[in-house]
Enzyme design. Structure first.
Site, PDB file in Angstrom:
ATOM      1  N   ASP A 195       0.867  -1.155   0.000  1.00 28.96           N
ATOM      2  CA  ASP A 195       0.000   0.000   0.000  1.00 28.96           C
ATOM      3  C   ASP A 195       0.921   1.226   0.000  1.00 28.96           C
ATOM      4  OD1 ASP A 195      -2.328   1.649   0.388  1.00 28.96           O
ATOM      5  OD2 ASP A 195      -1.798   1.752   2.505  1.00 28.96           O
ATOM      6  N   ASP A 197      -0.199   5.031   0.921  1.00 34.79           N
ATOM      7  CA  ASP A 197      -0.482   6.027   1.948  1.00 34.79           C
ATOM      8  C   ASP A 197      -0.413   5.405   3.341  1.00 34.79           C
ATOM      9  OD1 ASP A 197      -2.670   8.388   0.341  1.00 34.79           O
ATOM     10  OD2 ASP A 197      -1.272   7.006  -0.569  1.00 34.79           O
TER      11      ASP A 197
END
Length: 410
Positions: A195, A197
Site C-alpha cells: 500500500d 499512503d
C-alpha cells in the site's frame, strides 16, 4: 555395540577448536549424529552427539578429548545417551517447526520470558535462539533496532489462541511478535506489494489534497472512518474525491515534493532490489504520487487511481476502475502470475481495512502501523519498528542485508 555420547564444551572461544576436537574423534572413526555451536561475547558453547563404534570403546576417545580440552582451559561434560532416548529425540525432530520473531527497540529479559512462557504453554519447545539484528551499541540513541528469532517445534492445539496470546503481550510490552511456519517459502519470497499512503509514505495523500482545497477536516474524518473499516472504501473514496472538485493541478507537484518516506522504507526497497525481489505499489491513492515514488525508489509495478483533470482542474472523479480492497487482491494475483511466482512467495504490506483482502492472499501479509481492526485481522503486524523490519520476518540478518547492499554498489 556402539555407544552414544553427548559432548558439551564451554569456555573462551579460540580459532581451530572444532578442528582439534573432531580431529581427535576422527582417529577413532566416530560418527557425528548432531552438532551445534553458539558464541556470545567470545564465550563458546559447543555440543556434539557422537556414536563411538564398538571396536573403539568410549574410554580412549573421552580420555583424549578431556586431556586436550583441559590443556586449552575449556570445560567439558560427557553424558551417555541410550538408543531409546536417541530414537525418541530423533522422531520428535519430525514435528512441525515454527519461527517466532521478536521485534523491539531493545530486547528485555521480560520479553524473552513471556514469549518463551507462551510457547511452552502451547506445547512448543525452543530448538534455537538467534539474534538477527546487529549487536547494540551502549551509546546508541532512540532509533535502536533489535530482533531475536526463536525456532520452535511442536504441535500447538489452538493456533488462533496462540496468535492471540502473542498479540496480547505485544500490546502490553510495546513489541511486535510474528509467528509463522518454517516452510520452504519463508526465505524464498520473490515479490513484495505495498500500500502507499501511511505505509510507504507517512501521509494520506487525499487528506493533503483536501487541505489544499480547504476541505481538510471533512475529508480527514471520512478517511479515518474508512481506514477503521466503518465505511465502504469505494463509497467513501467517491465522497472524498467529490470534495476536491476545482482544485488546481499545480498543487500536486508541491505535495509530492514534501511527502515523507516511512521509517525504513528506502532501506527496505534498496535491500529487496539488491536481493532480486520484484516490488509493486497497489494503492487506493493516486498514480501521480505513486509514480513519483516509483521513480525515486525503483518500484517495478504501480497500480493506483488516475485523477481526472480537465483544463488544469481536478474534476472530483477518477479515470477507470477504482483500486479498492478487492482490486488490490486481484492485482496481487495478476502480478504473481505474470512473474511466475506462487502467492505463497508474495509479501503484502498495508495499514487499512481495504488492505486486508490482499494481506490474506499473500504468503506473508503484514499490517504495518495499522488500525486495531487490521492488526487483529492480519496474520502479522509491525508497529514498533520501521518498514525494514520485514527483512527480519523473512529471516535475514542485518549483516546479510548490509553485505548485499555493499556488493550491489560496487
Amino acid at each position: 555395540m556402539s555407544e552414544l555420547v553427548l559432548v558439551n564444551v564451554s569456555g573462551r572461544d579460540k580459532p581451530g577448536l572444532t578442528s582439534e576436537i573432531t580431529g581427535i574423534m576422527g582417529q577413532y572413526d566416530v560418527r557425528i549424529l548432531d552438532i551445534g555451536q553458539a558464541v556470545i561475547h567470545d564465550h563458546l558453547t559447543w555440543g556434539i552427539l557422537i556414536e563411538i563404534p564398538d571396536e573403539s570403546k568410549s574410554s580412549p576417545v573421552i580420555r583424549d578429548i578431556l586431556f586436550r580440552l583441559h590443556a586449552l582451559d575449556l570445560q567439558v561434560r560427557f553424558a551417555p545417551i541410550t538408543v531409546e532416548e536417541y530414537q525418541a529425540w530423533a522422531e520428535g525432530r519430525n514435528r512441525a517447526c515454527y519461527i517466532v520473531t521478536l521485534l523491539s527497540r531493545d530486547i528485555k529479559a521480560e520479553q524473552i520470558a513471556r514469549v518463551s512462557a507462551i510457547t511452552a504453554r502451547h506445547g512448543l519447545n525452543i530448538d534455537n535462539i538467534t539474534r538477527l539484528s546487529a549487536r547494540p551499541s551502549l551509546n546508541q540513541g532512540e532509533n535502536r533496532i533489535a530482533c531475536v528469532e526463536f525456532s520452535v517445534r511442536g504441535t500447538p492445539s489452538d493456533l488462533e489462541q496462540l496468535r492471540a496470546d502473542f498479540l496480547h503481550i505485544a500490546g502490553e510490552m510495546n513489541v511486535d511478535i510474528a509467528f509463522q511456519e518454517d516452510s520452504i517459502f519463508r526465505r524464498n519470497r520473490r515479490l513484495v506489494v505495498f500500500d502507499m499512503d501511511s505505509t510507504l509514505i507517512e501521509a494520506e495523500v487525499i487528506d493533503e489534497l483536501a487541505h489544499e482545497a480547504g476541505v481538510g477536516e471533512q475529508v480527514a474524518e471520512i478517511t479515518e472512518r474508512a481506514m477503521q473499516g466503518e465505511l465502504d472504501f469505494s463509497q467513501s473514496f467517491a465522497e472524498r474525491l467529490a470534495l476536491l472538485k476545482g482544485l488546481d493541478e499545480s498543487v500536486l507537484e508541491s505535495i509530492a515534493g514534501r511527502l515523507r518516506m516511512t521509517e525504513g522504507a528506502e532501506h527496505l526497497i534498496r535491500s529487496l532490489k539488491a536481493l532480486g525481489y520484484r516490488t509493486a505499489i497497489l494503492s487506493g491513492g493516486f498514480t501521480y504520487f505513486a509514480r513519483h515514488l516509483q521513480q525515486k525508489l525503483g518500484i517495478d509495478y504501480v497500480y493506483a487511481n488516475e485523477l481526472d483533470i480537465v483544463d488544469g482542474k481536478v474534476t472530483g472523479q477518477v479515470k477507470g476502475q477504482i483500486v479498492d480492497g478487492k482490486r488490490k487482491a486481484e492485482l496481487l494475483l495478476e502480478i504473481a502470475e505474470k512473474e511466475h511466482i506462487s502467492r505463497e512467495q508474495v509479501i503484502a504490506v498495508g495499514d487499512g481495512a481495504n488492505d486486508l483482502p490482499m494481506l490474506s492472499q499473500a504468503g506473508l501479509g503484514v499490517a504495518f502501523r495499522a488500525k486495531p481492526l487490521v492488526k487483529e485481522s492480519a496474520r502479522h503486524s509491525i508497529s514498533t519498528l520501521g518498514l525494514d523490519a520485514i527483512l527480519y520476518l523473512i529471516g535475514f540478518r542485518e549483516s546479510d542485508t548490509n553485505q548485499t547492499l555493499q556488493n550491489s554498489s560496487l
